[in-house]
Design an enzyme around this catalytic site. Structure first.
Site, PDB file in Angstrom:
ATOM      1  CB  CYS A   1      -1.923   6.798   0.922  1.00 27.64           C
ATOM      2  SG  CYS A   1      -3.159   5.728   1.676  1.00 27.64           S
TER       3      CYS A   1
ATOM      4  CD  GLU B   1      -2.936  -1.174   0.226  1.00 27.20           C
ATOM      5  OE1 GLU B   1      -2.994  -0.190  -0.556  1.00 27.20           O
ATOM      6  OE2 GLU B   1      -3.723  -2.128   0.169  1.00 27.20           O
TER       7      GLU B   1
END
Length: 510
Positions: A298, A264
């Site tokens: 993110c 990720e």
């Protein structure tokens, strides 16, 4: 707003909450690694770094625990995760406050992070009774073909500072019900929240009564600790959250030994705003997505691609929204933007804005504030940057509250701009036209792992699989069928006849 006289209060408060959560004082008061609060910049704890011997012992203990844990029925394993959810519910206000102190999140976001942990526990408990394979049609009479799923092994989890505990829970809840052992390497910037969370898990294990020793451990340290998890053959899966550069270093090393990776990584997320969009709705969604967590998600919105007919009207609304967003101590209820995590984050933001100016970008905001009150902390006003085109400065991720705003003429042009960056994590379109929404969600639309309509790219729920494409890593965590990454699949064929027909009509008569 805390004054300069309050310096030191954050450390005292952190110690209070750690003790309220039951963390042994020696775990946060003695050690080589200093934990700092971005609220004031002060040190709020000292923790011991895991040495080589500690890491090797933890991996060995986890491997031993796995061999026992894999034989516990999955619904029973779910009971441990249910108990963890109970501990999290009871500790939610205390743990959330600690997240605020150590990561700088405003109170509602910290509470939301703990709720996310509770939610994934609930999801995993239900899943523990639904781990399933397929029964598959076979061409051979008197045979049955099926697939079965089995525990994988030791899972390493490497997390980042911006979601210091929720991402661990995404992985841990699923790994535990799947029959795996877990080793957690938290960010060296947020070790205290990790120790507190691990204490809650150990409390759940004590109540459960059957969890083998070594089933879960926390390993404190820097890249060298993470490298052990990446390189040890006994660690079958590494789930790592961080930068794309980190992913490029981790992925080849795992691939070399044929281990699994859930990566990720970064995101340079965009939203397209079409002429038919509700500007009131879009403004609210854009403001949260771009400014929430001080732009340190993110999934934060970093690029805004606006149709030329509504560009000026939307910018006016955004300028007003940005001017009204209160920057300050995240412990105060009116604050919407807390601090950046550290000086390096501020330096990166300043460098990006300077580059944007040299390229002709018009910058609104982006100033450091509260420096006199908090000389060792880094509070900034969110920045809007108007660009004539999607220049190179907008094509990379800066982990800060910077939103680049650009115009488009038609949807194909907007999609080209949207997809032309290296990352592919989260995306949005704001439109009330069905055809525009459907095209955005189609194969020729957004190339991201997350594509939304009339909501921002930030703020995923645990029911869906989370992750992105391209330089965002390609991994998936949390909901849907993400559990399959934590298990190994076996295809089984059973012959219950007296004959031995071969597949594809092959004959081998002796």
């Amino acid at each position: 707003m805390a004054s300069s006289e309050a310096i030191g209060d954050v450390a005292r408060e952190a110690g209070q909450w750690l003790q309220e959560l039951g963390v042994e004082p020696s775990l946060f008061s003695v050690g080589e690694l200093r934990a700092h609060s971005p609220i004031t910049g002060e040190a709020i704890g000292r923790v011991k770094v895991s040495g080589v011997a500690d890491v090797k012992a933890a991996i060995g203990a986890a491997d031993d625990a796995f061999r026992s844990w894999r034989n516990v029925p999955a619904p029973r394993r779910g009971e441990l995760v249910r108990l963890l959810g109970e501990e999290l519910r009871a500790a939610k206000p205390h743990l959330a406050r600690l997240v605020t102190l150590e990561a700088g999140k405003i109170a509602s976001e910290s509470l939301g992070e703990i709720q996310e942990m509770i939610d994934i526990c609930d999801f995993a408990v239900g899943l523990s009774r639904q781990l399933h394979g397929l029964t598959i049609a076979t061409e051979r009479p008197g045979h049955r073909m099926m697939e079965t799923w089995h525990p994988l092994g030791v899972v390493g989890v490497i997390t980042s500072f911006n979601f210091p505990v929720a991402v661990w829970a995404w992985n841990a809840a699923l790994a535990l019900i799947c029959g795996d052992a877990i080793l957690w390497k938290p960010s060296e910037k947020t070790p205290l929240t990790a120790l507190a969370t691990h204490t809650l898990l150990m409390r759940a294990c004590a109540r459960f009564g059957e969890a083998p020793a070594g089933l879960a451990s926390v390993l404190i340290g820097g890249r060298d600790v993470g490298a052990f998890l990446v390189e040890d053959e006994r660690v079958k899966l590494v789930s790592a959250t961080g930068s794309t550069a980190m992913g490029r270093a981790v992925a080849p090393r795992l691939a070399q030994r044929f281990a699994r990776a859930i990566l990720e990584l970064g995101g340079n997320n965009a939203a397209i705003v079409c002429p038919s969009a509700s500007l009131d709705l879009a403004t609210r969604a854009i403001a949260f997505a771009a400014m929430g967590t001080a732009g340190q998600r993110c999934t934060s919105l970093r690029r805004l691609i606006v149709h030329e007919d509504i560009h000026a009207a939307l910018l006016d609304r955004l300028r007003a929204a940005y001017a009204s967003a209160r920057v300050g101590d995240p412990r105060e209820s009116q604050t919407l933007l807390g601090p950046l995590i550290d000086e390096a984050a501020y330096a990166a933001m300043r460098a990006t804005l300077d580059e944007a100016r040299t390229l002709g970008g018009a910058v609104t905001g982006g100033e450091r504030v509260l420096a006199e009150r908090f000389p060792n902390a880094y509070y900034v006003t969110p920045a809007l940057v108007e660009l004539a085109e999607q220049a190179r400065v907008a094509q990379r991720e800066t982990f800060a509250p910077i939103l680049f705003v650009m115009k488009y003429r038609n949807l194909d042009e907007a999609l080209d701009m949207h997809n032309s960056v290296a990352h592919g994590l989260a995306s949005s379109i704001f439109t009330n036209e069905l055809c525009e929404a459907e095209k955005f969600l189609s194969a020729e639309g957004s190339d991201c792992g997350i594509a939304n309509v009339n909501i921002g790219p930030s703020g995923a729920e645990i029911g869906g699989a989370f992750g992105g494409e391209k330089d965002s890593g390609g991994g998936r965590e949390a909901g849907s069928d993400a559990w399959k990454a934590y298990m190994r699949r076996a295809t089984n064929t059973i012959n219950y006849s007296k004959d031995l027909p071969l597949a594809q009509g092959v004959r081998f008569d002796l």
